[in-house]
Design an enzyme around this catalytic site. Structure first.
Site, PDB file in Angstrom:
ATOM      1  N   ASP A 116       7.836   0.646   3.324  1.00 13.25           N
ATOM      2  CA  ASP A 116       7.023   0.461   2.223  1.00 13.25           C
ATOM      3  C   ASP A 116       7.691   0.814   0.881  1.00 13.25           C
ATOM      4  OD1 ASP A 116       4.713  -0.095   0.649  1.00 13.25           O
ATOM      5  OD2 ASP A 116       3.855  -0.195   2.863  1.00 13.25           O
ATOM      6  N   HIS A 129       6.241  -5.006  -0.950  1.00 15.57           N
ATOM      7  CA  HIS A 129       6.135  -3.634  -0.701  1.00 15.57           C
ATOM      8  C   HIS A 129       7.742  -3.116  -0.030  1.00 15.57           C
ATOM      9  CE1 HIS A 129       2.037  -2.431  -0.325  1.00 15.57           C
ATOM     10  NE2 HIS A 129       1.594  -3.905  -0.080  1.00 15.57           N
ATOM     11  N   ASP A 186       2.248  -9.042   3.142  1.00 16.62           N
ATOM     12  CA  ASP A 186       0.987  -9.047   2.478  1.00 16.62           C
ATOM     13  C   ASP A 186       1.583  -8.151   1.085  1.00 16.62           C
ATOM     14  OD1 ASP A 186       1.968  -6.510   3.602  1.00 16.62           O
ATOM     15  OD2 ASP A 186       0.663  -5.329   2.616  1.00 16.62           O
ATOM     16  N   GLU A 187       0.238  -8.627   0.216  1.00 22.12           N
ATOM     17  CA  GLU A 187       0.253  -8.049  -1.341  1.00 22.12           C
ATOM     18  C   GLU A 187       1.818  -8.220  -1.982  1.00 22.12           C
ATOM     19  OE1 GLU A 187      -3.000  -4.548  -0.785  1.00 22.12           O
ATOM     20  OE2 GLU A 187      -0.834  -4.123  -0.666  1.00 22.12           O
TER      21      GLU A 187
HETATM   22  C1  TNX Z   1      -3.902  -2.506   1.926  1.00 21.19           C
HETATM   23  S1  TNX Z   1      -3.671  -3.873   4.540  1.00 21.19           S
HETATM   24  C2  TNX Z   1      -2.460  -2.619   2.264  1.00 21.19           C
HETATM   25  C3  TNX Z   1      -1.889  -1.221   2.501  1.00 21.19           C
HETATM   26  C4  TNX Z   1      -2.562  -0.085   1.867  1.00 21.19           C
HETATM   27  C5  TNX Z   1      -3.977  -0.225   2.191  1.00 21.19           C
HETATM   28  C6  TNX Z   1      -4.896   0.971   1.828  1.00 21.19           C
HETATM   29  C7  TNX Z   1      -2.278  -4.248   3.795  1.00 21.19           C
HETATM   30  C8  TNX Z   1      -1.717  -5.135   4.572  1.00 21.19           C
HETATM   31  N1  TNX Z   1      -1.672  -3.671   2.849  1.00 21.19           N
HETATM   32  O1  TNX Z   1      -0.612  -1.294   1.860  1.00 21.19           O
HETATM   33  O2  TNX Z   1      -2.170   1.188   2.377  1.00 21.19           O
HETATM   34  O3  TNX Z   1      -4.454  -1.379   1.625  1.00 21.19           O
HETATM   35  O4  TNX Z   1      -6.195   1.009   2.332  1.00 21.19           O
END
Ligand code: TNX
Length: 540
Positions: A196, A266, A329-330
């Site tokens: 990450d 990430h 994700d994200e």
């Molecule tokens: C979302 S769940 C994230 C994580 C964070 C988390 C904190 C996800 C796929 N990504 O990177 O740690 O929220 O609750």
């Protein structure tokens, strides 16, 4: 076997606790077995120093040894382990020949001379051992197992627990403790979040910079992204030797380790090691705070794809799992929108905005499909977070639904398999109580107590049978922004993991929270015995 007699009265003899620190086993454990038929007429099985554990196939040797360890830890009596089924008296026989459609099913038959545990596979036998183990409770010397027949099988084949080791690093020994905790709760998948923005935790021999430059951050933010930082470097990574050892430790406990390499977002740790793989060229530094970095791998640079190839080539050598998690994700698109290389790639591939997705979201799908193809060519399948549905999903990918259940529902309807881990029920980094004394934790407007976890139903009622079959299972996630130690991880996991284990294991109509509460103390006594730090809210 009559399933209605599960809650039948324990024989009177069982209630009389005889002298010499002797206790009576109780099969009402967590997760609750589907069927328990007590035989009040017959004598039970008395464990003593001459008790033998006999395994009937070579694959069960390790299970037999673990069974002896568990009994020893709980009672101080270590049965002798032998191969073959010739012992006729005072024996716990382990076999894996049970005929069942569910590979993890088991049966236990307890008689005066013999306890027979039959699994439909060694994993099934192992869950029979877990039930026997938990029925003993802790601190027992001589144990009597009441005569009974138990029949049991899990509801879901995927029963997961996740641990983020990037935000805080947990040494290999701590990870083994975590795996022990999972085994105690019949969890069979360990999702290991290894990379990450705040740290890269897996040694990759062809890319040493990932850990020489990407595993130690200078400091850590204090609290929930205040502007204050400590000045303590934080880092660590697992060598490949340690990883192999952990994978095999988990396999002994019938737990498959699913590694996650989170991409293309990430990735700040990888960018710190290879700044040329970011759209701006850096320089980058490991993040000391939490959240979502806008700097992600440049998807217009062939070298980014090469990094993924190199990493995954070593990942598949280390992890025999059918599934590899590739994150997804994200991943903010702000850099890609401005990056000439990304835009050139979008042009070259003819990606265009449409009603469902932007060109950049489609570029992410190109990236994820590349990783998926690499893994496919090596005989593996991918799991990704639900964002993977945004620009069109790589074929055959399993969706892990975390932003609520919508992703899982959409995936199942599109013909993808899904794993449910909606944050409002499954995020064990969320705080479990509103008490001011509660330690710093994620929240997002949801206080996630044990009962809320317990009552989660992962399969929407409106689903067709075909869609229902696409929900492979359920997983609890522990993100570690506010979890600096394994002791704190235990506090976040226990006893919520006990509640989750019934969501994962028990048929939906069979769950009963009040009944669950009556069974928790016996499990909590085992937590105590192992020194696990568990949350006390439900006992207060
Ligand atoms: C979302 S769940 C994230 C994580 C964070 C988390 C904190 C996800 C796929 N990504 O990177 O740690 O929220 O609750």
């Amino acid at each position: 076997m009559n399933s209605n007699i599960k809650k039948c009265i324990i024989p009177a003899a069982a209630i009389i606790v005889s002298a010499c620190n002797s206790t009576i086993a109780d099969y009402n454990v967590i997760p609750a077995p589907s069927e328990i038929e007590w035989n009040n007429e017959a004598e039970g099985f008395r464990l003593n120093r001459n008790t033998v554990i006999a395994y009937t196939s070579a694959e069960l040797k390790r299970d037999a040894e673990l069974c002896a360890d568990y009994i020893d830890e709980l009672t101080g009596i270590r049965p002798t382990v032998t191969e073959g089924s010739s012992a006729a008296e005072n024996v716990i026989v382990l076999s894996d020949g049970l005929d069942s459609e569910n590979a993890e099913a088991y049966r236990i038959n307890v008689g005066q001379q013999k306890i027979q545990i039959d699994g439909a596979s060694p994993a099934g036998t192992f869950y029979g051992i877990q039930t026997l183990r938990k029925s003993i409770g802790a601190g027992a010397g001589r144990v009597t197992f009441p005569a009974a027949k138990i029949g049991d099988a899990p509801r879901f084949a995927y029963r997961g627990a996740h641990l983020d080791v990037a935000r805080h690093f947990f040494p290999a020994d701590s990870v083994k403790i975590f795996i022990d905790m999972l085994a105690l709760h019949n969890v069979n998948r360990f999702h290991w979040h290894l990379t990450d923005d705040q740290g890269w935790r897996i040694e990759i021999k062809s890319r040493p910079e990932l850990t020489t430059k990407g595993s130690v951050r200078k400091c850590t933010v204090i609290g929930a992204n205040t502007d204050q930082y400590d000045s303590v470097p934080h880092g660590g990574f697992y060598t490949q030797e340690e990883i192999r050892d952990i994978v095999s430790y988990a396999a002994d406990r019938h737990i498959t380790v699913i590694p996650e390499i989170d991409m293309p977002g990430h990735m700040q740790a990888a960018l710190t090691a290879y700044p040329e793989l970011g759209c701006t060229g850096g320089p980058y530094e490991l993040w000391c705070r939490w959240g979502i970095s806008e700097d992600v791998l440049c998807a217009g640079n062939d070298e980014s794809y090469r990094l993924v190839d190199d990493v995954l080539a070593e990942v598949v050598e280390l992890f025999p799992s059918e599934y590899i998690h590739i994150g997804g994700d994200e991943c903010p698109k702000v850099r890609w929108e401005k990056c000439p290389a990304c835009q050139a790639r979008i042009q070259a591939l003819g990606l265009k905005d449409d009603a469902h997705s932007t060109a950049e979201q489609k570029l992410q799908t190109v990236f994820m499909t590349h990783a998926s193809d690499v893994l496919k060519s090596r005989g593996r399948k991918v799991i990704g977070w639900d964002e993977m549905l945004e620009g069109g999903c790589p074929e055959g990918a399993v969706i892990m639904s975390w932003r609520g259940e919508a992703g899982g529902i959409q995936a199942a309807k599109m013909g993808h398999n899904a794993i449910m881990t909606p944050c409002e029920y499954c995020y064990f980094d969320f705080k479990q109580s509103d008490a001011p004394s509660e330690p710093q934790a994620a929240h997002w407007g949801v206080t996630l107590g044990v009962e809320r976890v317990y009552n989660y139903e992962p399969v929407p009622e409106s689903f067709t049978d075909e869609q229902k079959a696409r929900i492979l299972g359920v997983q609890a996630n522990l993100w570690a922004e506010y979890v600096p130690t394994m002791r704190h991880a235990q506090y976040m996991e226990l006893p919520r993991l006990a509640a989750m284990s019934e969501v994962q294991w028990c048929a939906s109509g069979k769950k009963d929270y009040e009944d669950f509460l009556t069974r928790v103390p016996r499990l909590a006594a085992i937590y105590e015995l192992y020194g696990y730090n568990y949350a006390r809210h439900i006992f207060e």
